[in-house]
Design a protein around this motif. Structure first.
Motif, PDB file in Angstrom:
ATOM      1  N   GLU A   1      28.659  -8.938  95.294  1.00  8.24           N
ATOM      2  CA  GLU A   1      27.399  -8.565  93.815  1.00  8.24           C
ATOM      3  C   GLU A   1      28.530  -7.411  93.258  1.00  8.24           C
ATOM      4  N   VAL A   2      29.326  -6.625  93.935  1.00  8.78           N
ATOM      5  CA  VAL A   2      29.967  -6.034  93.328  1.00  8.78           C
ATOM      6  C   VAL A   2      30.826  -5.849  92.247  1.00  8.78           C
ATOM      7  N   ALA A   3      31.343  -7.288  92.919  1.00 14.12           N
ATOM      8  CA  ALA A   3      32.277  -8.149  92.121  1.00 14.12           C
ATOM      9  C   ALA A   3      31.726  -8.569  90.491  1.00 14.12           C
ATOM     10  N   TYR A   4      31.105  -8.821  91.031  1.00 14.92           N
ATOM     11  CA  TYR A   4      29.994  -9.663  89.439  1.00 14.92           C
ATOM     12  C   TYR A   4      29.080  -9.360  88.791  1.00 14.92           C
ATOM     13  N   VAL A   5      28.705  -7.536  89.244  1.00 12.06           N
ATOM     14  CA  VAL A   5      27.688  -6.692  88.708  1.00 12.06           C
ATOM     15  C   VAL A   5      28.147  -6.496  87.874  1.00 12.06           C
ATOM     16  N   GLU A   6      26.636  -5.760  86.581  1.00 10.62           N
ATOM     17  CA  GLU A   6      26.920  -5.531  85.603  1.00 10.62           C
ATOM     18  C   GLU A   6      27.749  -4.128  85.573  1.00 10.62           C
ATOM     19  N   ILE A   7      28.433  -3.858  85.353  1.00  6.61           N
ATOM     20  CA  ILE A   7      29.466  -2.232  85.146  1.00  6.61           C
ATOM     21  C   ILE A   7      27.957  -1.150  85.780  1.00  6.61           C
ATOM     22  N   GLU A   8      27.668  -1.200  84.443  1.00 12.45           N
ATOM     23  CA  GLU A   8      25.917  -0.167  84.546  1.00 12.45           C
ATOM     24  C   GLU A   8      25.711   0.092  86.190  1.00 12.45           C
ATOM     25  N   GLU A   9      25.540  -0.820  86.602  1.00 10.98           N
ATOM     26  CA  GLU A   9      25.099  -0.732  88.187  1.00 10.98           C
ATOM     27  C   GLU A   9      25.711   0.028  89.212  1.00 10.98           C
ATOM     28  N   LEU A  10      26.935   0.509  88.470  1.00 10.93           N
ATOM     29  CA  LEU A  10      27.942   0.935  89.652  1.00 10.93           C
ATOM     30  C   LEU A  10      28.309   2.409  89.198  1.00 10.93           C
ATOM     31  N   THR A  11      28.072   2.688  87.796  1.00 13.00           N
ATOM     32  CA  THR A  11      28.219   3.499  87.189  1.00 13.00           C
ATOM     33  C   THR A  11      27.545   4.793  87.982  1.00 13.00           C
ATOM     34  N   VAL A  12      26.147   4.118  88.348  1.00  9.41           N
ATOM     35  CA  VAL A  12      25.152   5.307  88.706  1.00  9.41           C
ATOM     36  C   VAL A  12      25.406   6.489  89.642  1.00  9.41           C
ATOM     37  N   ILE A  13      26.113   5.336  90.515  1.00  8.25           N
ATOM     38  CA  ILE A  13      26.906   6.262  91.924  1.00  8.25           C
ATOM     39  C   ILE A  13      27.393   7.031  91.306  1.00  8.25           C
ATOM     40  N   ASP A  14      26.917   8.650  92.581  1.00  9.98           N
ATOM     41  CA  ASP A  14      28.038   9.372  91.762  1.00  9.98           C
ATOM     42  C   ASP A  14      29.207   9.313  92.059  1.00  9.98           C
ATOM     43  N   GLY A  15      29.855   9.728  90.777  1.00 13.12           N
ATOM     44  CA  GLY A  15      31.091  10.408  91.463  1.00 13.12           C
ATOM     45  C   GLY A  15      31.927   9.098  90.910  1.00 13.12           C
ATOM     46  N   VAL A  16      30.762   8.061  90.169  1.00 12.54           N
ATOM     47  CA  VAL A  16      31.623   6.709  90.092  1.00 12.54           C
ATOM     48  C   VAL A  16      31.854   6.723  88.235  1.00 12.54           C
ATOM     49  N   ASP A  17      33.187   6.337  87.450  1.00 10.20           N
ATOM     50  CA  ASP A  17      32.671   6.740  86.383  1.00 10.20           C
ATOM     51  C   ASP A  17      33.443   5.212  85.941  1.00 10.20           C
ATOM     52  N   ASP A  18      33.323   4.590  84.480  1.00 10.10           N
ATOM     53  CA  ASP A  18      33.582   2.975  84.183  1.00 10.10           C
ATOM     54  C   ASP A  18      34.693   3.027  84.866  1.00 10.10           C
ATOM     55  N   ASP A  19      35.913   4.119  84.988  1.00 14.90           N
ATOM     56  CA  ASP A  19      37.834   3.400  85.232  1.00 14.90           C
ATOM     57  C   ASP A  19      37.462   2.883  86.539  1.00 14.90           C
ATOM     58  N   THR A  20      37.005   3.896  87.850  1.00 13.06           N
ATOM     59  CA  THR A  20      36.380   3.400  89.036  1.00 13.06           C
ATOM     60  C   THR A  20      35.743   2.418  88.631  1.00 13.06           C
ATOM     61  N   ALA A  21      34.784   2.350  88.855  1.00  8.05           N
ATOM     62  CA  ALA A  21      33.653   1.010  88.684  1.00  8.05           C
ATOM     63  C   ALA A  21      34.673  -0.228  88.342  1.00  8.05           C
ATOM     64  N   THR A  22      35.187  -0.360  87.024  1.00  8.06           N
ATOM     65  CA  THR A  22      36.750  -1.759  87.125  1.00  8.06           C
ATOM     66  C   THR A  22      37.654  -2.001  87.959  1.00  8.06           C
ATOM     67  N   GLU A  23      38.410  -0.438  88.857  1.00 11.44           N
ATOM     68  CA  GLU A  23      39.081  -0.705  89.507  1.00 11.44           C
ATOM     69  C   GLU A  23      37.989  -1.411  91.027  1.00 11.44           C
ATOM     70  N   LEU A  24      37.274  -0.682  90.624  1.00  8.94           N
ATOM     71  CA  LEU A  24      36.836  -1.774  92.325  1.00  8.94           C
ATOM     72  C   LEU A  24      35.992  -3.134  92.133  1.00  8.94           C
ATOM     73  N   GLN A  25      35.353  -3.471  90.602  1.00  4.43           N
ATOM     74  CA  GLN A  25      35.752  -5.472  90.579  1.00  4.43           C
ATOM     75  C   GLN A  25      36.908  -5.782  90.688  1.00  4.43           C
ATOM     76  N   ALA A  26      38.162  -4.812  89.906  1.00  6.14           N
ATOM     77  CA  ALA A  26      38.494  -5.820  90.592  1.00  6.14           C
ATOM     78  C   ALA A  26      39.904  -5.816  91.910  1.00  6.14           C
ATOM     79  N   ARG A  27      39.769  -4.914  92.674  1.00  2.45           N
ATOM     80  CA  ARG A  27      38.865  -5.073  94.314  1.00  2.45           C
ATOM     81  C   ARG A  27      38.548  -6.421  94.970  1.00  2.45           C
ATOM     82  N   ALA A  28      37.622  -5.919  94.458  1.00  4.80           N
ATOM     83  CA  ALA A  28      36.401  -6.990  94.977  1.00  4.80           C
ATOM     84  C   ALA A  28      36.586  -8.660  94.873  1.00  4.80           C
ATOM     85  N   ARG A  29      37.605  -8.703  92.937  1.00  5.13           N
ATOM     86  CA  ARG A  29      37.480 -10.300  93.350  1.00  5.13           C
ATOM     87  C   ARG A  29      39.651 -10.914  92.992  1.00  5.13           C
TER      88      ARG A  29
END
Length: 541
Positions: free
Chosen positions: A390-418
């Motif tokens: 879910e973390v790896a393949y969800v739309e990035i907007e669903e991660l950026t709604v979390i407090d403190g998560v910007d586009d770069d952080t979301a992209t890094e999280l998805q890269a680690r998960a993948r």
């Protein structure tokens, strides 16, 4: 006894008397007499002869005839009852194969043995006719209530006189420890009527759920008229029962109508069922709502429905647990029978502990896989993320709604998960190869490395092995064993593979192997679609 003019009319009078006594068609008795006289005549003239007797229905005169059938020369076996075409020319003009020559023979003088044999034939035929009449009378009454009189009790089973026959109320079909004496009146439900060698068997019941439904139909006019319908009944005979009802008239309360003025209607049913307590429950199409009603008088905090497994989890306040379960599990057992679902009951405290354990497990998963701190992992779990996919393949907007998560952080999280998922996939594929997984199975579309690993661990290592699997072996399912639903674990069940998906993959494998003709498979699917369309149109009609 010779058939003379003096006693010809006695035959008809005897037939009428027997038919009247046994309440059967007089023609059947006359036919039995004809057969018995024919048998006696054969013993006089010879058993190989085809002797037939006809009794005139008006005069009572018995006519004895010998019949010989014309057959081919090579088929002639019985010289007394058959003859060739050449032989038949002595008696008939232009005889043909299949023609019959009938000649009258003198009546027989029935001796004592022949008369006794004739009597036995008549009695047997009358007995068979009587059994057929009883079966025809009662076969259409199965599923209804009947009033009878107790005749006797045999080894705990009650034999009941139900008019033109006898019914049996078995020991396990009686309520509690109720006992009956001869000549007691009894009301029972006709559970089954079977035609057996010893005569029609009428099986009665007082414990069947349908018995209660029929009693309510008798007591509540709205049910008889179809305004109120009984949707389900569950019983613990002699102790407690639940009945679900629905009204098709908004102005009529189904529960109130079944209870009656001051409980008069339900009390009449209770008295018939030896004081059995009855909970009348409003039926609802929404299964969780219906279950909440079915568990009355207990209060329910939350309901979680698993439609695939036909199971349901019910959360109740701690102080309501014993009430929800009931004495010896009676309340939850009846609710389960009523809804057709397996019910798991837990307290709010138990549910809270389980949810906390799941929260901690997912938090540790994200901490280890994504290399984040505990607080951030808890944030992901709180937002509803349950696994790395879910973390790896969800739309990035669903991660950026979390407090403190910007586009770069979301992209890094998805890269680690993948990266973690890719590593797990390579490790699983390598393990599957070590276990002997064949390239034919590895290259089959639709199977992930983790699925291949699970299949290889279970001994499924080639495409042929996979093609021989049943859909439930892959996806899992439920079977009923001695009335209990038993879980069948599937090899790919943990990967959320449905029965339909499993069946599709297995059929594809069989087509690839040449076991199934793809054209026949496609035609079968079209026929299935056509059947569904017909059913849908019938439903609309």
């Amino acid at each position: 006894m010779a058939i003379t003019s003096a006693n010809q009319l006695e035959l008809l009078q005897t037939a009428e008397a027997v038919a009247r006594e046994k309440m059967i068609d007089p023609a059947l008795v006359v036919e039995a007499m004809e057969e018995s006289l024919a048998r006696a005549a054969k013993s006089r003239y010879g058993s190989e002869m085809d002797i037939r007797v006809s009794i005139d229905r008006k005069t009572g005169r018995a006519t004895f005839t010998r019949v010989r059938t014309v057959v081919e020369d090579e088929e002639l076996e019985n010289y007394q009852a058959e003859m060739t075409v050449e032989q038949a020319k002595q008696y008939m003009a232009n005889p043909a194969v299949g023609d019959q020559f009938v000649e009258e023979v003198p009546p027989v003088d029935m001796g004592r043995i022949a008369a006794q044999s004739a009597k036995q034939v008549i009695l047997q035929k009358v007995r068979e006719a009587e059994r057929d009449r009883q079966y025809e009378e009662f076969k259409d009454r199965a599923g209804t209530i009947i009033n009878g009189v107790v005749k006797r009790e045999e080894y705990g089973n009650v034999i009941v006189d139900v008019g033109r026959g006898e019914g049996i109320l078995r020991r396990n079909e009686k309520i509690g420890r109720e006992s009956y004496r001869p000549n007691d009146r009894i009301r029972c439900y006709i559970k089954d009527v079977r035609r057996e060698a010893r005569g029609p068997q009428i099986f009665l019941s007082r414990t069947a759920p349908e018995f209660m439904a029929e009693l309510f139909k008798m007591e509540v006019p709205e049910i008889y008229d179809g305004i109120i319908e009984i949707k389900a009944v569950a019983r613990d005979p002699g102790s407690r029962a639940k009945i679900a009802v629905i009204s098709y008239d908004n102005s009529i309360d189904p529960v109130g109508a079944c209870v009656g003025m001051r409980g008069s209607r339900v009390q009449a049913v209770v008295n018939e069922l030896q004081g059995e307590k009855i909970d009348i429950i409003p039926w609802n199409e929404d299964v969780p709502t219906f279950l909440v009603n079915a568990l009355q008088p207990a209060e329910v905090s939350k309901v979680v429905l698993d439609e695939d497994a036909e199971r349901i989890e019910v959360v109740v306040p701690d102080e309501q647990l014993s009430l929800a379960i009931g004495r010896r599990g009676q309340n939850v057992r009846l609710a389960s029978q009523l809804t057709g679902l397996d019910i798991d009951i837990m307290t709010e405290e138990e549910e809270s502990k389980r949810r906390q354990a799941e929260f901690e497990e997912r938090t540790k998963l994200f901490q280890a896989a994504l290399d984040v701190d505990e607080f951030f992992a808890q944030l992901l779990v709180s937002e509803g993320f349950t696994n790395l996919e879910e973390v790896a393949y969800v739309e990035i907007e669903e991660l950026t709604v979390i407090d403190g998560v910007d586009d770069d952080t979301a992209t890094e999280l998805q890269a680690r998960a993948r990266d973690v998922l890719e590593e797990q996939a390579q490790r699983a594929l390598a393990h599957a190869r070590e276990l002997g997984a064949d390239d034919s199975l590895i290259e089959f579309e639709g199977l992930t490395p983790q699925m291949l690993e699970a299949l290889a661990e279970d001994g499924v290592k080639t495409l042929e092995d996979f093609a021989t699997c049943a859909d439930w072996e892959l996806a899992g399912g439920w079977t009923t064993d001695n009335g209990q639903r038993v879980k069948d674990d599937g090899i790919l069940e943990k990967f959320d593979v449905s029965l339909e998906e499993a069946q599709s993959m297995v059929m594809t494998a069989r087509v690839l192997l040449g076991w199934v003709d793809p054209e026949e498979l496609e035609q079968g699917n079209e026929d299935e679609i056509d059947e569904d369309a017909v059913e849908a149109s019938e439903d609309e009609a």
